[in-house]
Write a protein that holds these residues in place. Structure first.
Motif, PDB file in Angstrom:
ATOM      1  N   GLY A  75       0.966  -1.074   0.176  1.00  0.00           N
ATOM      2  CA  GLY A  75      -0.011  -0.049  -0.023  1.00  0.00           C
ATOM      3  C   GLY A  75       1.040   1.189  -0.167  1.00  0.00           C
ATOM      4  N   CYS A  76       2.162   1.095  -0.158  1.00  0.00           N
ATOM      5  CA  CYS A  76       2.945   2.296  -0.112  1.00  0.00           C
ATOM      6  C   CYS A  76       2.781   3.084  -1.669  1.00  0.00           C
ATOM      7  CB  CYS A  76       4.406   2.091  -0.051  1.00  0.00           C
ATOM      8  SG  CYS A  76       4.675   1.488   1.506  1.00  0.00           S
ATOM      9  N   GLU A  77       1.997   4.147  -1.726  1.00  0.00           N
ATOM     10  CA  GLU A  77       1.490   4.840  -2.712  1.00  0.00           C
ATOM     11  C   GLU A  77       2.500   5.535  -3.436  1.00  0.00           C
ATOM     12  OE1 GLU A  77      -1.669   7.356  -1.762  1.00  0.00           O
ATOM     13  OE2 GLU A  77      -2.913   5.795  -1.245  1.00  0.00           O
ATOM     14  N   LEU A  78       3.820   5.882  -3.035  1.00  0.00           N
ATOM     15  CA  LEU A  78       4.835   6.457  -3.574  1.00  0.00           C
ATOM     16  C   LEU A  78       5.944   5.731  -3.829  1.00  0.00           C
ATOM     17  CD1 LEU A  78       5.216   9.513  -0.667  1.00  0.00           C
ATOM     18  CD2 LEU A  78       4.085   9.513  -2.947  1.00  0.00           C
ATOM     19  N   VAL A  79       5.821   4.340  -3.829  1.00  0.00           N
ATOM     20  CA  VAL A  79       6.908   3.337  -4.161  1.00  0.00           C
ATOM     21  C   VAL A  79       6.973   3.323  -5.632  1.00  0.00           C
ATOM     22  CG1 VAL A  79       7.587   0.957  -3.963  1.00  0.00           C
ATOM     23  CG2 VAL A  79       7.098   2.094  -1.825  1.00  0.00           C
ATOM     24  N   THR A  80       7.892   3.287  -6.322  1.00  0.00           N
ATOM     25  CA  THR A  80       8.219   3.013  -7.864  1.00  0.00           C
ATOM     26  C   THR A  80       9.070   2.036  -8.089  1.00  0.00           C
ATOM     27  OG1 THR A  80       9.908   4.606  -7.831  1.00  0.00           O
ATOM     28  CG2 THR A  80       7.890   5.781  -8.133  1.00  0.00           C
ATOM     29  N   VAL A  91      12.216   0.040  -6.006  1.00  0.00           N
ATOM     30  CA  VAL A  91      12.179  -1.247  -5.607  1.00  0.00           C
ATOM     31  C   VAL A  91      13.321  -1.849  -6.528  1.00  0.00           C
ATOM     32  CG1 VAL A  91      11.142  -3.336  -6.331  1.00  0.00           C
ATOM     33  CG2 VAL A  91       9.675  -1.739  -5.504  1.00  0.00           C
ATOM     34  N   VAL A  92      13.842  -1.450  -7.392  1.00  0.00           N
ATOM     35  CA  VAL A  92      15.059  -1.961  -8.255  1.00  0.00           C
ATOM     36  C   VAL A  92      16.381  -1.686  -7.390  1.00  0.00           C
ATOM     37  CG1 VAL A  92      16.618  -1.636 -10.392  1.00  0.00           C
ATOM     38  CG2 VAL A  92      14.081  -2.027 -10.686  1.00  0.00           C
ATOM     39  N   CYS A 140      19.283  -6.234  -1.276  1.00  0.00           N
ATOM     40  CA  CYS A 140      18.692  -7.262  -0.474  1.00  0.00           C
ATOM     41  C   CYS A 140      18.726  -8.579  -1.285  1.00  0.00           C
ATOM     42  CB  CYS A 140      17.260  -6.734  -0.153  1.00  0.00           C
ATOM     43  SG  CYS A 140      17.127  -5.278   0.737  1.00  0.00           S
ATOM     44  N   LEU A 141      19.696  -9.167  -1.716  1.00  0.00           N
ATOM     45  CA  LEU A 141      19.793 -10.307  -2.482  1.00  0.00           C
ATOM     46  C   LEU A 141      19.272 -11.521  -1.932  1.00  0.00           C
ATOM     47  CD1 LEU A 141      23.033  -9.412  -4.374  1.00  0.00           C
ATOM     48  CD2 LEU A 141      20.604  -9.136  -5.014  1.00  0.00           C
ATOM     49  N   ASN A 142      19.227 -11.491  -0.428  1.00  0.00           N
ATOM     50  CA  ASN A 142      18.885 -12.726   0.232  1.00  0.00           C
ATOM     51  C   ASN A 142      17.268 -12.711   0.821  1.00  0.00           C
ATOM     52  OD1 ASN A 142      21.694 -13.640   0.673  1.00  0.00           O
ATOM     53  ND2 ASN A 142      21.859 -12.426   2.490  1.00  0.00           N
ATOM     54  N   MET A 143      16.633 -11.931   0.095  1.00  0.00           N
ATOM     55  CA  MET A 143      15.253 -11.793   0.312  1.00  0.00           C
ATOM     56  C   MET A 143      14.342 -13.330  -0.382  1.00  0.00           C
ATOM     57  SD  MET A 143      12.566  -8.704  -0.622  1.00  0.00           S
ATOM     58  CE  MET A 143      13.847  -7.723  -0.495  1.00  0.00           C
ATOM     59  N   THR A 144      13.611 -13.764   0.634  1.00  0.00           N
ATOM     60  CA  THR A 144      12.936 -14.936  -0.145  1.00  0.00           C
ATOM     61  C   THR A 144      11.363 -14.552   0.068  1.00  0.00           C
ATOM     62  OG1 THR A 144      12.750 -15.672   2.145  1.00  0.00           O
ATOM     63  CG2 THR A 144      14.685 -16.455   0.665  1.00  0.00           C
ATOM     64  N   THR A 150       5.332  -1.706 -11.929  1.00  0.00           N
ATOM     65  CA  THR A 150       4.948  -2.189 -13.310  1.00  0.00           C
ATOM     66  C   THR A 150       5.550  -3.515 -13.564  1.00  0.00           C
ATOM     67  OG1 THR A 150       6.756  -1.176 -14.376  1.00  0.00           O
ATOM     68  CG2 THR A 150       4.738   0.267 -14.223  1.00  0.00           C
ATOM     69  N   ASN A 151       5.646  -4.007 -14.767  1.00  0.00           N
ATOM     70  CA  ASN A 151       6.473  -5.135 -15.147  1.00  0.00           C
ATOM     71  C   ASN A 151       7.907  -4.959 -14.909  1.00  0.00           C
ATOM     72  OD1 ASN A 151       4.369  -6.539 -15.809  1.00  0.00           O
ATOM     73  ND2 ASN A 151       4.227  -6.187 -17.758  1.00  0.00           N
ATOM     74  N   ARG A 152       8.456  -3.635 -14.821  1.00  0.00           N
ATOM     75  CA  ARG A 152       9.999  -3.475 -14.761  1.00  0.00           C
ATOM     76  C   ARG A 152      10.459  -3.977 -13.202  1.00  0.00           C
ATOM     77  NH1 ARG A 152      13.200   2.375 -13.991  1.00  0.00           N
ATOM     78  NH2 ARG A 152      15.204   1.527 -13.950  1.00  0.00           N
ATOM     79  N   THR A 153       9.449  -3.799 -12.331  1.00  0.00           N
ATOM     80  CA  THR A 153       9.501  -4.350 -10.980  1.00  0.00           C
ATOM     81  C   THR A 153       9.601  -6.006 -10.948  1.00  0.00           C
ATOM     82  OG1 THR A 153       8.926  -2.710  -9.930  1.00  0.00           O
ATOM     83  CG2 THR A 153       8.669  -4.882  -8.638  1.00  0.00           C
ATOM     84  N   LEU A 154       8.642  -6.521 -11.586  1.00  0.00           N
ATOM     85  CA  LEU A 154       8.925  -7.884 -12.012  1.00  0.00           C
ATOM     86  C   LEU A 154      10.066  -8.515 -12.716  1.00  0.00           C
ATOM     87  CD1 LEU A 154       5.110  -8.576 -13.132  1.00  0.00           C
ATOM     88  CD2 LEU A 154       6.317  -8.903 -10.661  1.00  0.00           C
ATOM     89  N   ARG A 155      10.420  -7.937 -13.490  1.00  0.00           N
ATOM     90  CA  ARG A 155      11.761  -8.052 -14.352  1.00  0.00           C
ATOM     91  C   ARG A 155      12.900  -8.018 -13.377  1.00  0.00           C
ATOM     92  NH1 ARG A 155      10.711  -4.472 -17.892  1.00  0.00           N
ATOM     93  NH2 ARG A 155       8.697  -4.912 -19.033  1.00  0.00           N
ATOM     94  N   ALA A 156      13.068  -6.976 -12.576  1.00  0.00           N
ATOM     95  CA  ALA A 156      14.094  -6.720 -11.420  1.00  0.00           C
ATOM     96  C   ALA A 156      14.081  -7.849 -10.538  1.00  0.00           C
ATOM     97  CB  ALA A 156      13.813  -5.338 -10.813  1.00  0.00           C
ATOM     98  N   ILE A 157      12.809  -8.180 -10.045  1.00  0.00           N
ATOM     99  CA  ILE A 157      12.687  -9.597  -9.102  1.00  0.00           C
ATOM    100  C   ILE A 157      13.478 -10.824  -9.852  1.00  0.00           C
ATOM    101  CG2 ILE A 157      11.040 -11.142  -7.952  1.00  0.00           C
ATOM    102  CD1 ILE A 157       9.491  -8.419  -7.438  1.00  0.00           C
ATOM    103  N   ALA A 158      13.044 -10.999 -11.003  1.00  0.00           N
ATOM    104  CA  ALA A 158      13.569 -12.323 -11.944  1.00  0.00           C
ATOM    105  C   ALA A 158      14.776 -12.180 -11.988  1.00  0.00           C
ATOM    106  CB  ALA A 158      12.581 -12.239 -13.222  1.00  0.00           C
ATOM    107  N   GLN A 159      15.461 -10.995 -12.085  1.00  0.00           N
ATOM    108  CA  GLN A 159      17.028 -10.853 -12.381  1.00  0.00           C
ATOM    109  C   GLN A 159      17.860 -11.038 -10.989  1.00  0.00           C
ATOM    110  OE1 GLN A 159      17.317  -7.271 -14.532  1.00  0.00           O
ATOM    111  NE2 GLN A 159      16.636  -8.442 -16.558  1.00  0.00           N
ATOM    112  N   SER A 160      17.050 -10.479 -10.068  1.00  0.00           N
ATOM    113  CA  SER A 160      17.900 -10.245  -8.680  1.00  0.00           C
ATOM    114  C   SER A 160      17.487 -11.347  -7.659  1.00  0.00           C
ATOM    115  CB  SER A 160      17.586  -8.819  -8.203  1.00  0.00           C
ATOM    116  OG  SER A 160      18.107  -7.927  -8.921  1.00  0.00           O
ATOM    117  N   LEU A 161      16.270 -12.042  -7.574  1.00  0.00           N
ATOM    118  CA  LEU A 161      15.839 -12.882  -6.657  1.00  0.00           C
ATOM    119  C   LEU A 161      15.356 -14.192  -7.291  1.00  0.00           C
ATOM    120  CD1 LEU A 161      13.788 -10.282  -4.617  1.00  0.00           C
ATOM    121  CD2 LEU A 161      16.202 -10.833  -3.958  1.00  0.00           C
TER     122      LEU A 161
END
Length: 90
Positions: A8-13, A17-18, A24-28, A39-50
């Motif tokens: 619910g953080c309306e200001l998070v972009t 997140v990237v 935070c590479l140990n995040m599970t 957006t999908n940019r966040t999903l791509r970053a999660i896929a690449q980093s986590l």
């Protein structure tokens, strides 16, 4: 850090997140539910980093799409729990 909830953080972009993911590479477990600017940019970053992430909550992130979600799932084979909107078809 293993678990992070920023629901619910309306200001998070995507940029925020990237940047966070680079430190935070140990995040599970990550919950960004109802962070409307993500957006999908966040999903791509999660896929690449986590690629070992086990739990992800993206409910209410209306700018994330089926395509972005599928790309994430193709990279993150450890996901056990994914909360997303009903309009996301997996």
């Amino acid at each position: 850090m293993v678990d992070l909830r920023i629901d619910g953080c309306e200001l998070v972009t995507d940029v925020a997140v990237v940047e966070l993911l680079t430190h935070c590479l140990n995040m599970t477990s990550l919950s960004v539910a109802f962070c409307d600017k993500l957006t999908n940019r966040t999903l791509r970053a999660i896929a690449q980093s986590l690629d070992h992430i086990r739990s992800l909550d993206i409910q209410g992130c209306s700018k994330m799409t089926n395509r972005g979600t599928m790309e994430l799932l193709m990279s993150c084979h450890s996901i056990e729990l994914l909360h997303c909107d009903p309009n996301i078809r997996i």
